[in-house]
Write a protein that holds these residues in place. Structure first.
Motif, PDB file in Angstrom:
ATOM      1  N   ILE A  46      11.967  36.003 -11.706  1.00 53.34           N
ATOM      2  CA  ILE A  46      12.275  37.080 -10.960  1.00 53.34           C
ATOM      3  C   ILE A  46      11.981  38.429 -11.412  1.00 53.34           C
ATOM      4  O   ILE A  46      11.809  39.196 -10.717  1.00 53.34           O
ATOM      5  CB  ILE A  46      13.843  36.821 -10.414  1.00 53.34           C
ATOM      6  N   GLY A  50       9.678  40.097  -9.164  1.00 54.88           N
ATOM      7  CA  GLY A  50      10.707  40.607  -8.147  1.00 54.88           C
ATOM      8  C   GLY A  50      10.091  41.618  -7.206  1.00 54.88           C
ATOM      9  O   GLY A  50      11.013  41.843  -6.102  1.00 54.88           O
ATOM     10  N   GLN A  56      11.736  39.047  -3.270  1.00 52.80           N
ATOM     11  CA  GLN A  56      13.137  39.694  -2.858  1.00 52.80           C
ATOM     12  C   GLN A  56      14.016  39.056  -1.910  1.00 52.80           C
ATOM     13  O   GLN A  56      15.401  38.968  -2.215  1.00 52.80           O
ATOM     14  CB  GLN A  56      12.498  40.897  -2.281  1.00 52.80           C
ATOM     15  N   VAL A  59      15.817  35.828  -3.515  1.00 51.32           N
ATOM     16  CA  VAL A  59      16.836  36.489  -4.539  1.00 51.32           C
ATOM     17  C   VAL A  59      18.148  36.712  -3.808  1.00 51.32           C
ATOM     18  O   VAL A  59      19.325  36.499  -4.170  1.00 51.32           O
ATOM     19  CB  VAL A  59      16.489  37.477  -5.500  1.00 51.32           C
TER      20      VAL A  59
END
Length: 97
Positions: A46, A50, A56, A59
């Motif tokens: 991540i 990310g 995104q 997460v």
């Protein structure tokens, strides 16, 4: 010996969607087992991925250890442990992971 119920690692292709079981949460991301393939190290970093839109969203609803999700093979890399490869995963670019 390879499990005959699982696909060989030689069939892994970058960009392929795979079903994975989350095996651990790490400070940098998560580790996973690819459900349909022979045993291989796999993770979603991540920290590095990310900025990707799918990551995104992924997460925000991080699945628990043991959760089964669809992820995408981002890169298949050589690695120093057997079976000699590591699968760098990413999240699908649209929809829910």
């Amino acid at each position: 010996m390879a499990d005959p119920a699982r696909r060989p690692l030689s069939e892994l292709r970058e960009g392929e969607t795979v079903q994975a079981t989350i095996t651990g949460h790490q400070p940098w991301g998560l580790t996973a087992e690819l459900n349909e393939y022979e045993a291989v190290g796999a993770s979603l970093d991540i920290m590095r991925r990310g900025s990707e839109p799918g990551v995104q969203r992924f997460v925000q609803e991080l699945p628990p250890v043991g959760g089964i999700v669809d992820l995408v093979v981002g890169e298949v890399r050589t690695w120093h442990r057997e079976p000699g490869i590591w699968v760098d995963l990413t999240a699908p670019g649209h929809g829910r992971a």
